[in-house]
Design a protein around this motif. Structure first.
Motif, mmCIF file in Angstrom:
data_model
loop_
_atom_site.group_PDB
_atom_site.id
_atom_site.type_symbol
_atom_site.label_atom_id
_atom_site.label_comp_id
_atom_site.label_asym_id
_atom_site.label_seq_id
_atom_site.Cartn_x
_atom_site.Cartn_y
_atom_site.Cartn_z
ATOM 1 N N UNK A 239 1.813 56.900 8.251
ATOM 2 C CA UNK A 239 1.872 57.191 6.818
ATOM 3 C C UNK A 239 0.774 56.455 6.051
ATOM 4 N N UNK A 240 0.609 55.153 6.314
ATOM 5 C CA UNK A 240 -0.370 54.365 5.590
ATOM 6 C C UNK A 240 -1.791 54.843 5.795
ATOM 7 N N UNK A 241 -2.172 55.063 7.058
ATOM 8 C CA UNK A 241 -3.526 55.514 7.358
ATOM 9 C C UNK A 241 -3.760 56.932 6.866
ATOM 10 N N UNK A 250 -2.097 60.622 13.527
ATOM 11 C CA UNK A 250 -0.953 60.429 14.415
ATOM 12 C C UNK A 250 -1.281 59.404 15.489
ATOM 13 N N UNK A 251 -0.564 58.282 15.461
ATOM 14 C CA UNK A 251 -0.673 57.275 16.509
ATOM 15 C C UNK A 251 -2.104 56.921 16.875
#
Length: 323
Positions: A239-241, A250-251
């Motif tokens: 969410x932050x990135x 994603x990851x």
């Protein structure tokens, strides 16, 4: 029966010794972890991305010019520098001049190197390091001749020079990530254009393989290719990135390709009984990209399912060593 009492000082001494021993034992794994996590230098990263440069000359290992030697050559070096293209140079301005700062005698960064790059019998000089008047790095190469020095490049390169081939025809360099950027770029080029032959963009958090393979043949992916920054599967929405970059992240996924992408294998590792390959995807496979959170990263890890003999990516013989 006699009872012997231990003095408070002795008790304190024993406690201190015991605490010290426990503290040292506790520090051992921490020290080992710190040593194991020592970050790779740009030259070491470049070597893992371009294994073919292993026998090239490392610029940082070359002889540096002393203050006296630099002062002696300064007039000839500056004369050649002033012959450069008149195109705008962000490193030369009224508030800051790269050429004035670079030749200051109190600049002890050791950024001026001397060697015979093209093996013509004349000394060549390289400045590579801090741009001094801007973020990032700068490189300028002076080629020596019977009359003095000449410069082949049109302006100051904004990369840091890392390695030079034996005949001087090819050079490796890096454009460092700065200002909070999450990717850095590595290149193979010539003295005219450091980016001429090859470019590899890398996520700054990418874990590189301990050993590399100089596998020149390419492999075709026959299923979706998911490129990751580490040999582990992390797919959770960040969410932050995602909020910072204004698109979904994603990851540890750095890129995703449709089937048909072609790549070169640079490394192979086994992590928790899983087989991972470190690869560099061909630039002509960009048309197959479906997810590109870091805009151009083409090197990373893919998980290999099944045995090498039944691999969905049809690996070439000898590309994947056994554990």
């Amino acid at each position: 029966m006699s009872i012997r009492f231990t003095s408070p000082a002795s008790i304190l001494h024993l406690c201190l010794k015991f605490s010290l021993c426990i503290g040292l034992l506790a520090c051992v794994p921490v020290l080992q972890a710190a040593a194991a996590s020592t970050p790779l230098t740009a030259a070491e990263k470049s070597l893992r991305l371009f294994p073919e440069t292993r026998d090239w000359r490392t610029v940082s290992a070359q002889r540096t010019l002393s203050g006296a030697a630099l002062a002696e050559r300064q007039p000839a070096l500056l004369a050649a520098y002033r012959q450069l293209s008149t195109s705008p140079n962000v490193l030369e301005g009224p508030d800051c001049s790269w050429s004035e700062r670079a030749f200051q005698h109190d600049l002890h960064d050791g950024h001026f190197y001397t060697l015979d790059i093209n093996q013509d019998g004349h000394e060549d000089v390289i400045y590579t390091g801090n741009a001094l008047c801007a973020e990032g790095n700068a490189t300028l190469i002076w080629f020596g001749n019977a009359q003095g020095y000449t410069i082949k490049q049109d302006g100051i390169f904004r990369e840091q020079l890392l390695r030079i081939s034996a005949d001087g025809s090819q050079l490796s360099s890096v454009e460092d990530a700065c200002c909070g950027a999450l990717a850095e770029a590595y290149f193979i080029g010539s003295s005219d254009n450091l980016r001429q032959f090859a470019r590899v963009k890398l996520h700054t958090a990418t874990i590189l393989p301990e050993h590399t393979l100089n596998q020149k043949s390419t492999v075709t992916a026959h299923q979706t290719l998911i490129l990751r920054s580490s040999p582990s599967r992390q797919d959770r929405y960040d969410l932050g990135l995602s909020s910072m970059m204004q698109h979904a992240v994603y990851g540890n996924i750095v890129r995703r390709y449709l089937p048909g992408a072609r790549y070169r294998i640079l490394g192979s590792e086994y992590k928790q009984a899983q087989h991972w390959l470190f690869i560099s995807v061909n630039e002509d496979s960009d048309r197959l990209v479906t997810q590109d959170p870091y805009q151009g990263v083409r090197s990373g890890w893919i998980q290999l399912t099944g045995s090498p003999s039944h691999a969905p990516h049809r690996l070439p013989t000898g590309a994947v060593p056994h554990p």
